[in-house]
Design a protein around this motif. Structure first.
Motif, PDB file in Angstrom:
ATOM      1  N   ALA A  27     -48.952 -72.535 -13.612  1.00 22.77           N
ATOM      2  CA  ALA A  27     -48.382 -71.193 -13.757  1.00 22.77           C
ATOM      3  C   ALA A  27     -46.889 -71.286 -14.064  1.00 22.77           C
ATOM      4  O   ALA A  27     -46.366 -70.570 -14.932  1.00 22.77           O
ATOM      5  N   LEU A  28     -46.218 -72.210 -13.386  1.00 28.01           N
ATOM      6  CA  LEU A  28     -44.786 -72.391 -13.616  1.00 28.01           C
ATOM      7  C   LEU A  28     -44.508 -72.818 -15.061  1.00 28.01           C
ATOM      8  O   LEU A  28     -43.573 -72.312 -15.702  1.00 28.01           O
ATOM      9  N   GLY A  29     -45.306 -73.732 -15.572  1.00 24.02           N
ATOM     10  CA  GLY A  29     -45.095 -74.242 -16.931  1.00 24.02           C
ATOM     11  C   GLY A  29     -45.217 -73.139 -17.975  1.00 24.02           C
ATOM     12  O   GLY A  29     -44.422 -73.063 -18.910  1.00 24.02           O
ATOM     13  N   LEU A  30     -46.206 -72.292 -17.796  1.00 19.99           N
ATOM     14  CA  LEU A  30     -46.391 -71.192 -18.748  1.00 19.99           C
ATOM     15  C   LEU A  30     -45.240 -70.191 -18.627  1.00 19.99           C
ATOM     16  O   LEU A  30     -44.696 -69.723 -19.637  1.00 19.99           O
ATOM     17  N   ALA A  31     -44.853 -69.882 -17.387  1.00 23.29           N
ATOM     18  CA  ALA A  31     -43.710 -68.977 -17.174  1.00 23.29           C
ATOM     19  C   ALA A  31     -42.447 -69.564 -17.807  1.00 23.29           C
ATOM     20  O   ALA A  31     -41.646 -68.846 -18.420  1.00 23.29           O
ATOM     21  N   ALA A  68     -44.344 -63.132 -17.338  1.00 21.81           N
ATOM     22  CA  ALA A  68     -43.610 -64.202 -16.658  1.00 21.81           C
ATOM     23  C   ALA A  68     -43.526 -63.925 -15.153  1.00 21.81           C
ATOM     24  O   ALA A  68     -43.733 -64.829 -14.334  1.00 21.81           O
ATOM     25  N   ARG A  69     -43.233 -62.661 -14.794  1.00 24.33           N
ATOM     26  CA  ARG A  69     -43.163 -62.307 -13.355  1.00 24.33           C
ATOM     27  C   ARG A  69     -44.511 -62.494 -12.670  1.00 24.33           C
ATOM     28  O   ARG A  69     -44.592 -62.979 -11.546  1.00 24.33           O
ATOM     29  N   GLU A  70     -45.566 -62.096 -13.373  1.00 28.15           N
ATOM     30  CA  GLU A  70     -46.926 -62.243 -12.851  1.00 28.15           C
ATOM     31  C   GLU A  70     -47.233 -63.728 -12.580  1.00 28.15           C
ATOM     32  O   GLU A  70     -47.806 -64.078 -11.535  1.00 28.15           O
ATOM     33  N   LEU A  71     -46.834 -64.597 -13.525  1.00 26.07           N
ATOM     34  CA  LEU A  71     -47.088 -66.035 -13.370  1.00 26.07           C
ATOM     35  C   LEU A  71     -46.303 -66.603 -12.199  1.00 26.07           C
ATOM     36  O   LEU A  71     -46.801 -67.483 -11.472  1.00 26.07           O
ATOM     37  N   VAL A  72     -45.100 -66.121 -11.996  1.00 26.34           N
ATOM     38  CA  VAL A  72     -44.317 -66.569 -10.844  1.00 26.34           C
ATOM     39  C   VAL A  72     -45.031 -66.184  -9.551  1.00 26.34           C
ATOM     40  O   VAL A  72     -45.095 -66.982  -8.599  1.00 26.34           O
ATOM     41  N   GLY A  73     -45.609 -64.993  -9.533  1.00 18.66           N
ATOM     42  CA  GLY A  73     -46.406 -64.579  -8.372  1.00 18.66           C
ATOM     43  C   GLY A  73     -47.574 -65.526  -8.139  1.00 18.66           C
ATOM     44  O   GLY A  73     -47.827 -65.968  -7.010  1.00 18.66           O
ATOM     45  N   GLN A  74     -48.269 -65.871  -9.212  1.00 16.58           N
ATOM     46  CA  GLN A  74     -49.408 -66.796  -9.097  1.00 16.58           C
ATOM     47  C   GLN A  74     -48.956 -68.166  -8.610  1.00 16.58           C
ATOM     48  O   GLN A  74     -49.625 -68.806  -7.793  1.00 16.58           O
ATOM     49  N   ALA A  75     -47.831 -68.632  -9.173  1.00 14.69           N
ATOM     50  CA  ALA A  75     -47.303 -69.939  -8.763  1.00 14.69           C
ATOM     51  C   ALA A  75     -47.035 -69.935  -7.269  1.00 14.69           C
ATOM     52  O   ALA A  75     -47.408 -70.870  -6.541  1.00 14.69           O
ATOM     53  N   ASN A  76     -46.397 -68.871  -6.787  1.00 15.41           N
ATOM     54  CA  ASN A  76     -46.046 -68.793  -5.372  1.00 15.41           C
ATOM     55  C   ASN A  76     -47.281 -68.702  -4.483  1.00 15.41           C
ATOM     56  O   ASN A  76     -47.340 -69.323  -3.418  1.00 15.41           O
ATOM     57  N   ALA A 114     -42.475 -74.882   1.375  1.00 10.70           N
ATOM     58  CA  ALA A 114     -42.458 -74.861  -0.094  1.00 10.70           C
ATOM     59  C   ALA A 114     -41.485 -73.820  -0.638  1.00 10.70           C
ATOM     60  O   ALA A 114     -41.545 -73.497  -1.825  1.00 10.70           O
ATOM     61  N   ASP A 115     -40.591 -73.316   0.213  1.00 15.61           N
ATOM     62  CA  ASP A 115     -39.683 -72.259  -0.262  1.00 15.61           C
ATOM     63  C   ASP A 115     -38.806 -72.692  -1.436  1.00 15.61           C
ATOM     64  O   ASP A 115     -38.506 -71.894  -2.316  1.00 15.61           O
ATOM     65  N   ASN A 116     -38.403 -73.946  -1.454  1.00 20.43           N
ATOM     66  CA  ASN A 116     -37.619 -74.428  -2.608  1.00 20.43           C
ATOM     67  C   ASN A 116     -38.401 -74.281  -3.906  1.00 20.43           C
ATOM     68  O   ASN A 116     -37.849 -73.902  -4.940  1.00 20.43           O
ATOM     69  N   LEU A 117     -39.688 -74.625  -3.848  1.00 16.56           N
ATOM     70  CA  LEU A 117     -40.513 -74.509  -5.049  1.00 16.56           C
ATOM     71  C   LEU A 117     -40.685 -73.038  -5.437  1.00 16.56           C
ATOM     72  O   LEU A 117     -40.743 -72.701  -6.623  1.00 16.56           O
ATOM     73  N   ARG A 118     -40.800 -72.157  -4.430  1.00 20.74           N
ATOM     74  CA  ARG A 118     -40.908 -70.720  -4.734  1.00 20.74           C
ATOM     75  C   ARG A 118     -39.640 -70.234  -5.434  1.00 20.74           C
ATOM     76  O   ARG A 118     -39.700 -69.496  -6.408  1.00 20.74           O
ATOM     77  N   GLN A 119     -38.500 -70.655  -4.908  1.00 20.12           N
ATOM     78  CA  GLN A 119     -37.241 -70.236  -5.539  1.00 20.12           C
ATOM     79  C   GLN A 119     -37.088 -70.853  -6.932  1.00 20.12           C
ATOM     80  O   GLN A 119     -36.495 -70.249  -7.835  1.00 20.12           O
ATOM     81  N   ILE A 171     -37.576 -68.180 -14.469  1.00 18.20           N
ATOM     82  CA  ILE A 171     -37.601 -66.996 -15.343  1.00 18.20           C
ATOM     83  C   ILE A 171     -36.281 -66.222 -15.312  1.00 18.20           C
ATOM     84  O   ILE A 171     -36.050 -65.368 -16.156  1.00 18.20           O
ATOM     85  N   ASP A 172     -35.414 -66.541 -14.358  1.00 13.47           N
ATOM     86  CA  ASP A 172     -34.124 -65.826 -14.291  1.00 13.47           C
ATOM     87  C   ASP A 172     -32.965 -66.599 -14.925  1.00 13.47           C
ATOM     88  O   ASP A 172     -31.876 -66.035 -15.095  1.00 13.47           O
ATOM     89  N   ARG A 173     -33.172 -67.870 -15.269  1.00 14.93           N
ATOM     90  CA  ARG A 173     -32.075 -68.719 -15.778  1.00 14.93           C
ATOM     91  C   ARG A 173     -31.511 -68.156 -17.081  1.00 14.93           C
ATOM     92  O   ARG A 173     -32.210 -67.462 -17.829  1.00 14.93           O
TER      93      ARG A 173
END
Lengths: 286, 286
Positions: B204-208, B253-261, B271-276, B282-284
């Motif tokens: 999910a992260l890769g696609l986002a 992208a936001r949806e994928l971040v939700g899935q990743a988390n 895993a909070d670092n990975l969530r952030q 997507i915010d960079r």
């Protein structure tokens, strides 16, 4: 006999290459198959003979032989690029960047290198042996092996003086020697046997091979060889022939064949194919 | 916190890269170091965080993180070549073929790929784990992974119609997704743990990540990013933005971040670092 064993190796390695590339499709896969087709298969033969001397199952030796032909093919595809040797013809066929384009040639070489390591890591033997093969092949083909030799070759072209004999020997040890050495010793690694005698054989053979290449660049026939000749001579590059003279180069090559054969003494008559291969390397006309 | 962990990862992976390249000298080694310097180090961070979640020794995680940065760097050096994307600037510096020449760029990429496999095969852990890592990295980066994605990207440029959403998703899964997925799961492999949750996260992260890249190609600032922008738009290429619209791309992208988390739930707050990181992707602005 050597010629029969070489033919056998050619057929077996082609089958192993076909198997390894069978799951792939698309343009890159097509170009990978194209470029892995044909050639003398000397490196595959060395793997298979070294394996046979140690009673290694051909089911293990054949994919290992395919791996070294993939690495060899990757290096040729990249070496033929316009920014490197700029060759249009290889094994009598258009090179990959001519048949397709440069981008496909870059990616085809890249993917062949990757597949080589994938096949080694997936061999049907214990993990220690697979790791030894991956490590040793990486050392032989990377920045301290083949790629180093290629870089030294490129740098020599723009140098303000021709290379000396020690320099060209070091260049050769990387550019062609390292893969030939790996091919010679892989069978011993597969059998967890001492690779020292085969290493000595392959080192002498590799140097003889390069000297013979330099001789062929002068005396060879482009039509038979399926590639351009006189390239080094026209470029004014130092070669073993310019450094040793034609007679000196031929005598050094014969001397190395003697050394290669001496190194095989622990194997007795079982190594006769390898002895004949050494003779073939300096007597070939392609 | 994520930013601290990312900075820590950047320093650690640079040290591991320096160690791995320490024995090398000559032009290729110089170009290898040059091209492995800088960058976000997102892939290294993913390896290190995945390893930390499984209590893997950093002495093992750090060289593994260096390996994925080598593969990433090799792909960038080749991708920047005139015959591929023809980019003069990378991470704010001249690309390798500008700083040196094309031949050096080809060989530098080749040698980086080789070194990656050499380092994996030499990791200080059991041979089974090393073989698993070599196999999985080869699959991720080769003709069914990253190289396939790059080839599909090239073919799309000369196609007579823009790519569809499924096609561009497949392209992305190879070109950038496969290495990000490997980075996410490597820590689990090192620990012989189940890689499934981290794989789901990383997919999910890769696609986002790719969708965010397409957004940045429109909205980004070339000076901040250290590379050209608007390239895809000017080339008339299909991107996630042309296919989904800017709002659609951002919402996907936001949806994928939700899935990743969500995929990280087995790890809880650890895993909070990975969530952030997923949020960062997507915010960079670079």
């Amino acid at each position: 006999m050597f010629q029969d064993a070489l033919k056998d190796a050619q057929a077996r390695v082609q089958a192993a290459l076909d198997t390894a590339m069978q799951p792939l499709d698309g343009t890159i896969a097509e170009a990978m198959r194209y470029t892995c087709n044909g050639g003398k298969r000397l490196r595959a033969f060395l793997v298979m003979e070294g394996a046979r001397l140690h009673d290694v199952d051909p089911a293990l030796a054949d994919p290992t032989a395919a791996v070294i032909e993939m690495i060899h093919a990757y290096s040729l595809v990249h070496d033929d690029l316009p920014c490197m040797d700029n060759d249009d013809l290889r094994r009598g066929l258009p090179t990959v960047h001519i048949q397709w384009d440069e981008a496909i040639a870059v990616l085809t070489g890249d993917a062949l290198q990757t597949l080589a390591f994938e096949v080694l890591a997936g061999l049907d033997t214990d993990a220690d042996t697979r790791v030894t093969l991956v490590s040793s092949l990486a050392k032989a083909s990377g920045a301290q092996g083949m790629v180093l030799g290629q870089a030294l070759d490129i740098e020599a072209e723009s140098a303000d003086r021709p290379l000396t004999l020690p320099e060209i020997t070091r260049l050769q040890a990387g550019k062609t020697g390292a893969l030939i050495e790996w091919s010679g010793t892989a069978g011993a690694y597969l059998a967890k046997a001492d690779p020292a005698p085969l290493r000595q054989y392959a080192q002498a053979l590799g140097l003889a091979f390069q000297i013979a290449d330099d001789i062929l660049d002068i005396e060879g026939d482009a039509a038979k060889m399926g590639k351009a000749v006189h390239k080094d001579a026209e470029a004014g590059k130092a070669t073993f022939v310019t450094l040793l003279g034609m007679d000196g180069a031929k005598s050094r090559a014969r001397e190395l064949v003697g050394q290669a054969n001496d190194a095989l003494s622990p194997y007795g008559a079982r190594a006769d194919n390898l002895r004949q291969a050494a003779r073939f390397v300096i007597d070939r006309d392609t």
